[in-house]
Design a protein around this motif. Structure first.
Motif, mmCIF file in Angstrom:
data_model
loop_
_atom_site.group_PDB
_atom_site.id
_atom_site.type_symbol
_atom_site.label_atom_id
_atom_site.label_comp_id
_atom_site.label_asym_id
_atom_site.label_seq_id
_atom_site.Cartn_x
_atom_site.Cartn_y
_atom_site.Cartn_z
ATOM 1 N N GLN A 83 -3.147 -2.225 -2.621
ATOM 2 C CA GLN A 83 -4.147 -1.230 -2.247
ATOM 3 C C GLN A 83 -3.894 -0.017 -3.127
ATOM 4 O O GLN A 83 -2.775 0.478 -3.205
ATOM 5 C CB GLN A 83 -4.007 -0.834 -0.786
ATOM 6 C CG GLN A 83 -5.011 0.218 -0.386
ATOM 7 C CD GLN A 83 -4.840 0.655 1.060
ATOM 8 O OE1 GLN A 83 -4.066 0.081 1.816
ATOM 9 N NE2 GLN A 83 -5.568 1.672 1.442
ATOM 10 N N GLN B 282 -3.334 4.320 -10.324
ATOM 11 C CA GLN B 282 -2.616 3.353 -9.499
ATOM 12 C C GLN B 282 -3.105 1.926 -9.772
ATOM 13 O O GLN B 282 -2.302 0.985 -9.756
ATOM 14 C CB GLN B 282 -2.778 3.691 -8.018
ATOM 15 C CG GLN B 282 -2.026 4.920 -7.598
ATOM 16 C CD GLN B 282 -2.338 5.307 -6.157
ATOM 17 O OE1 GLN B 282 -3.236 4.758 -5.520
ATOM 18 N NE2 GLN B 282 -1.603 6.284 -5.660
ATOM 19 N N GLN C 49 -5.522 3.891 -4.642
ATOM 20 C CA GLN C 49 -6.431 4.987 -4.339
ATOM 21 C C GLN C 49 -6.959 5.685 -5.587
ATOM 22 O O GLN C 49 -7.878 6.488 -5.500
ATOM 23 C CB GLN C 49 -5.723 6.030 -3.458
ATOM 24 C CG GLN C 49 -5.434 5.557 -2.040
ATOM 25 C CD GLN C 49 -4.252 4.603 -1.957
ATOM 26 O OE1 GLN C 49 -3.249 4.774 -2.630
ATOM 27 N NE2 GLN C 49 -4.374 3.581 -1.134
ATOM 28 N N THR C 50 -6.363 5.393 -6.736
ATOM 29 C CA THR C 50 -6.789 6.044 -7.975
ATOM 30 C C THR C 50 -6.840 5.025 -9.109
ATOM 31 O O THR C 50 -6.226 3.954 -9.025
ATOM 32 C CB THR C 50 -5.809 7.167 -8.387
ATOM 33 O OG1 THR C 50 -4.549 6.581 -8.736
ATOM 34 C CG2 THR C 50 -5.622 8.199 -7.270
ATOM 35 N N SER D 150 0.841 -1.196 0.000
ATOM 36 C CA SER D 150 0.000 0.000 0.000
ATOM 37 C C SER D 150 0.875 1.245 0.000
ATOM 38 O O SER D 150 1.902 1.283 0.673
ATOM 39 C CB SER D 150 -0.862 0.036 1.269
ATOM 40 O OG SER D 150 -1.605 -1.142 1.402
ATOM 41 N N PHE D 151 0.453 2.266 -0.706
ATOM 42 C CA PHE D 151 1.085 3.586 -0.656
ATOM 43 C C PHE D 151 2.531 3.578 -1.138
ATOM 44 O O PHE D 151 3.440 3.998 -0.424
ATOM 45 C CB PHE D 151 1.007 4.183 0.758
ATOM 46 C CG PHE D 151 -0.371 4.189 1.323
ATOM 47 C CD1 PHE D 151 -1.357 4.991 0.789
ATOM 48 C CD2 PHE D 151 -0.698 3.366 2.387
ATOM 49 C CE1 PHE D 151 -2.639 4.983 1.300
ATOM 50 C CE2 PHE D 151 -1.978 3.348 2.916
ATOM 51 C CZ PHE D 151 -2.947 4.160 2.369
#
Length: 130
Positions: free
Chosen positions: A116, A122, A118-119, A95-96
């Motif tokens: 994970q 991504q 978010q867009t 993630s991230f």
């Protein structure tokens, strides 16, 4: 009663439930409970406390649990990923951060890679990394 979905088939689960690998919260006890109930528990590797992570992996024993990391932080401590992969987890969640530098190594170790995002961009990057 089990529920069959693409996710359950891919990860060998009874139920399409994954524990969020919350740093220091998703420990061996919680992750193990989710896995024993038919989902997939993910130990929260978070920002990469090696001693805590090793202790929780030991505590999980033979329970089928995965591990999740804050990717940009894990990348600063590459030994963490190797420590986890040596334990042969069914899945690693990132993630991230950038997935591509770690994707092949995770798959080569036999683990499923969960990303994970978010867009939409991504999500496309994660698909491109396999």
């Amino acid at each position: 009663m089990s529920i069959t979905t693409r996710l359950t088939e891919l990860l060998g689960l009874q139920h399409p439930i994954l524990l969020a690998p919350m740093d220091l919260i998703a420990d061996a006890r919680l992750a193990g409970a989710v896995s024993r109930a038919g989902g997939l528990g993910l130990i929260g590797g978070g920002y990469g406390d090696a001693a805590w992570l090793a202790r929780e992996l030991d505590a999980a024993g033979r329970t089928r649990v995965g591990v999740g990391f804050i990717t940009w932080s894990m990348a600063r401590k590459p030994g963490l990923l190797e420590m986890v992969l040596e334990r042969r987890p069914p899945a690693v969640m990132l993630s991230f951060g950038e997935v591509r530098p770690h994707a092949d190594r995770i798959r080569q170790a036999g683990a499923r890679l969960i990303c994970q995002v978010q867009t939409l961009e991504q999500a496309r990057e994660a698909l491109g990394a396999g």
